[in-house]
Design an enzyme around this catalytic site. Sequence first.
Site, PDB file in Angstrom:
ATOM      1  N   GLY A 229       0.826  -1.208   0.000  1.00 38.98           N
ATOM      2  CA  GLY A 229       0.000   0.000   0.000  1.00 38.98           C
ATOM      3  C   GLY A 229       0.853   1.248   0.000  1.00 38.98           C
ATOM      4  O   GLY A 229       2.030   1.209   0.384  1.00 38.98           O
ATOM      5  N   GLY A 230       0.255   2.357  -0.439  1.00 39.97           N
ATOM      6  CA  GLY A 230       0.974   3.625  -0.476  1.00 39.97           C
ATOM      7  C   GLY A 230       0.304   4.682   0.367  1.00 39.97           C
ATOM      8  O   GLY A 230       0.584   5.869   0.252  1.00 39.97           O
ATOM      9  N   SER A 231      -0.605   4.253   1.235  1.00 35.04           N
ATOM     10  CA  SER A 231      -1.358   5.191   2.076  1.00 35.04           C
ATOM     11  C   SER A 231      -0.496   5.728   3.197  1.00 35.04           C
ATOM     12  O   SER A 231       0.613   5.239   3.430  1.00 35.04           O
ATOM     13  CB  SER A 231      -2.540   4.444   2.700  1.00 35.04           C
ATOM     14  OG  SER A 231      -2.038   3.365   3.482  1.00 35.04           O
ATOM     15  N   SER A 232      -1.039   6.697   3.945  1.00 34.20           N
ATOM     16  CA  SER A 232      -0.276   7.208   5.093  1.00 34.20           C
ATOM     17  C   SER A 232      -0.088   6.097   6.118  1.00 34.20           C
ATOM     18  O   SER A 232       0.967   6.013   6.749  1.00 34.20           O
ATOM     19  CB  SER A 232      -0.965   8.429   5.705  1.00 34.20           C
ATOM     20  OG  SER A 232      -2.292   8.134   6.033  1.00 34.20           O
ATOM     21  N   ALA A 234       0.295   2.921   5.461  1.00 34.54           N
ATOM     22  CA  ALA A 234       1.376   2.071   4.940  1.00 34.54           C
ATOM     23  C   ALA A 234       2.741   2.689   5.217  1.00 34.54           C
ATOM     24  O   ALA A 234       3.648   2.039   5.736  1.00 34.54           O
ATOM     25  CB  ALA A 234       1.196   1.865   3.438  1.00 34.54           C
ATOM     26  N   LEU A 235       2.873   3.963   4.886  1.00 39.16           N
ATOM     27  CA  LEU A 235       4.181   4.599   5.036  1.00 39.16           C
ATOM     28  C   LEU A 235       4.561   4.809   6.496  1.00 39.16           C
ATOM     29  O   LEU A 235       5.722   4.656   6.877  1.00 39.16           O
ATOM     30  CB  LEU A 235       4.217   5.931   4.275  1.00 39.16           C
ATOM     31  CG  LEU A 235       4.031   5.820   2.763  1.00 39.16           C
ATOM     32  CD1 LEU A 235       4.302   7.167   2.094  1.00 39.16           C
ATOM     33  CD2 LEU A 235       4.914   4.761   2.150  1.00 39.16           C
ATOM     34  N   HIS A 504      13.997  31.694  17.141  1.00 41.04           N
ATOM     35  CA  HIS A 504      15.319  31.187  16.789  1.00 41.04           C
ATOM     36  C   HIS A 504      15.974  30.495  17.954  1.00 41.04           C
ATOM     37  O   HIS A 504      15.968  31.035  19.061  1.00 41.04           O
ATOM     38  CB  HIS A 504      16.147  32.386  16.322  1.00 41.04           C
ATOM     39  CG  HIS A 504      17.488  32.054  15.802  1.00 41.04           C
ATOM     40  ND1 HIS A 504      17.688  31.403  14.608  1.00 41.04           N
ATOM     41  CD2 HIS A 504      18.717  32.275  16.321  1.00 41.04           C
ATOM     42  CE1 HIS A 504      18.979  31.257  14.425  1.00 41.04           C
ATOM     43  NE2 HIS A 504      19.622  31.780  15.434  1.00 41.04           N
TER      44      HIS A 504
END
Lengths: 529, 425
Positions: A229-232, A234-235, A504
């Site tokens: 899968g390439g879904s969030s 999956a990643l 900063h």
Amino acid sequence: MPIKHRVQRKSLKTSHTVSSPLGNPQAHQSGVLQKLLQEDPACDYDLIVIGCGSGGLSCAQEAAALGRRVMVLDLVVPSPQGTSWGLGGTCVNVGCIPKKLMHQAALLGQALTDSRKFGWECSQQVKHNWETMTEAIQKHVGSLNRSYQRALREKAVAYVNSYGEFVEHHKIKATNGKGQETYYTAAKFVIATGERPRYLGIQGDKEYCITSDDLFSLPYCPGATLVVGGSSVALECAGFLAGLGLEVTVMVSSQLLQGFDQEMAEKVASSMQQLGVRFLRKFVPVEVQQLEKGSPGKLKVVAKSTEGTEMIEGLYNTVLLAIGRDSCTKKIGLEKIGVKVNEKTGKIPVNDVEQSSVPYVYAVGDVVEGQPELMPVAVQAGRLLARRLFGGRLEKCDYINAPTVVFTPLEYGCCGYAEEKAVEVYRKENLEVYHTLFWPLEWTVACRDSNTCYAKIIYSKFDNDRVIGFHVLGPKAGEITQGFAAAMKCGLTKQLLDDTIGIHPTCAQVFTTLEITKSSGLDATQKGC
Amino acid sequence: MHQAALLGGMIHDASHYGWKVAQPLHDWGKMAEAVQNHVKSLNWGHRVQLQDRKVKYFNFKASFVNPHMVCGVSKGGEETLLSADHIVIATGGRPRYPTHIEDALEYGITSDDIFWLKESPGKTLVVGASYVALECAGFLTGLGLDTTVMIRSVPLRAFDQQMASLVTEHMAVHGTRILRGCTPLRVEKLSDGRLQVTWVDLASDKKDTGTFDTVLWAIGRVPETRGLNLEKAGVRTNPNTQKILVDAQEATSVPHIYAIGDVAEGRPELTPTAIMAGRLLAQRLCSRSSDLMDYDNVPTTVFTPLEYGCVGLSEEEAVARHGEERVEVYHAYYKPLEFVVPERDASQCYIKMVCLREPPQLVLGLHFLGPNAGEVTQGFALGIKCGASYQHVMRTVGIHPTCAEEVAKLRISKRSGLDPTVTGC
């Protein structure tokens, strides 16, 4: 205070003329008051919520706080691997919470590596124990399950650990784990049944593969894993598994992070590749075979190319399917009462007050069509719905510019338009895109790459240079993105961004000094302090 | 060095998350070398940038000869006269030494020195209540060193005092010894090279002593104006602070002489404000723009072990300006998700939003105490610049799970008296 008491108090005063039915006992008895209050003594409850996840819980608790009789039904159908869990829905049990904790575990592994550069005498090869981690995570999840049960009790919400489905109008059948059936009626219903992971529909998938439903409580280390899968999902899973020291391969049939900005998606993938994750692009599994049983066992995956005839094979300890999620709307009797469901997606279309095609049935959360599948969206929608139904309020949920974050090892936060979508809607000549690579200060001494983190802002020239898209790839992207989402809600423009002083040293400050546009073609690498 | 200290904490957490690691020792020398190398690379980077932009760089100590002329003295003592149409003074400040303590200079160090020490400072006494004092004491403690902070009256004087006390409370709970209401009288060197400090408790008038390897003075900074011969140019300074008086254009009492950064009176002593002021001044001098610097609502972060980010008014400033009746303060005690597994104490993780009470409830100030406070605060500072109201913030969908989302979830007002502890997922 319940309305009934107010009516009794008012009826003691005899010297004034009562103009509203609220102060008139006769009006109450004649049923006018009921109609106004939408109370129905014939029903068991004012509100029944089916599904007790983020959306359901929020709605139920709010309605109860407004003095209503509320019931929630929740029963987790075990996954094909037999995994089940307690009260709270996806986010708490098999979503955001355990995911973020595993992501944190992986980040800490990276921190151990960094720490040596900062003078800590940490041993070179540090191993990770999966069971220690899952035990700690499940302990927390359990405490959340219990806290939700307590909250429901305290708010006098009736909680039934049963599977709810409609049998006729205003009536549901609740079936518990033992098969016992009970029937309940309510004036109004909210469907908040959410989703479950989808399977491939190939040989061996339900038998041998796991999903996110199983991963977070897996009693053994998954070992070398193929994530499909390439879904969030999956990643994110691939990312933390790699961060914990496991060998990880991601097999994607088409796009990564579909629906997200594709330039950012590719950068996410790139950063994962830097950590050793292997990507197999444009392949889809056709068969999963078990070669050896075990915890974990050994699986053989046969895959075919989506662009030709090429076939590949691979051996893995675990196959994790993360190809999408299906709404739980098929077996809850919606057809019996005529609630329209999108045939293709399984989701329930609603209007802008979360009402389905049947006026007394509402829906919130992942099961709703056209809304972001995000926990805070579900919670907000549920709460506001209860207030509109029972609290006389009018406020609707505002879905515009809901920010989101993908918790990959290098996190990606975004709010507003993806660049390609902005171009589609506004046209390229009406946009300006400012961008820069940046090097977090903490990465300098740690000797991590100086040109991986990336910031991008999209302005609409039409609209006084208003910010319509915000994208950041870097550490703590979630913490950074939240405030920017609030600023976008207030109509953030380029001028205001330029006028604001940066804090900063932080990563977030990079947005206050963006100078390079994509259209200029200039080099966006970061130099200097 | 704050990051080095935080990493120490992360190593401790890591074992709870399944990493098989024992708490290691810290090698100061290794850290210092890495930090110093990075700083040197930045020095070099600046040299290169000046060269690229064709700016002539003189390594001289400069002072005024007359309003249009400056005398530069090299390390070797050679003098060069330089004249210009416009002159910008950006000499900054240096740490102050206590004047009433003999040998303070010889026996104590300051922030000028701490980051360049090749060896560990060991058991350290930090004297001061500024953010410099607390930040230094914070990371020294985190690196495993025995650290004491001596505060004469209140910590973080210019900041919201409720937040300041939570910051120091966190430090005290996590191993920094804090001596409140005390001031040092004497520092003496012992035969073994260590330092013996004598101090007095101002309330009881009782004296006490302690032995330390290092004494770090962090009692404020003085502007670098003494050696400039400003009177030769006619540039006026504030007699109390010795800072250079400037107007909204950053101009001094002499029209073509300007001052920016820490050396200028009434400016926040922050890098990004100095950078922006400098840039805008240059643009105005070259007639590229007429934009003036806006010093309102400048966000900042104190990088103590538990970081404190803030923008806008403190609660007390808001009340002083608008009156208590017209101010509404929303607040919450929250627990970062990452804290639960290692069972870290989150008692001081706290957020406070100070608003006008009248709808739409304009946000006057935001105060966030927790991890990554700088990253959290930056975006909200932008929101305040955009005129954010409480309504705006509440309509913003949260990002889950993060600490920052707790800002968008603030519901409990101080006025309500309700328990502001966040419960649930």
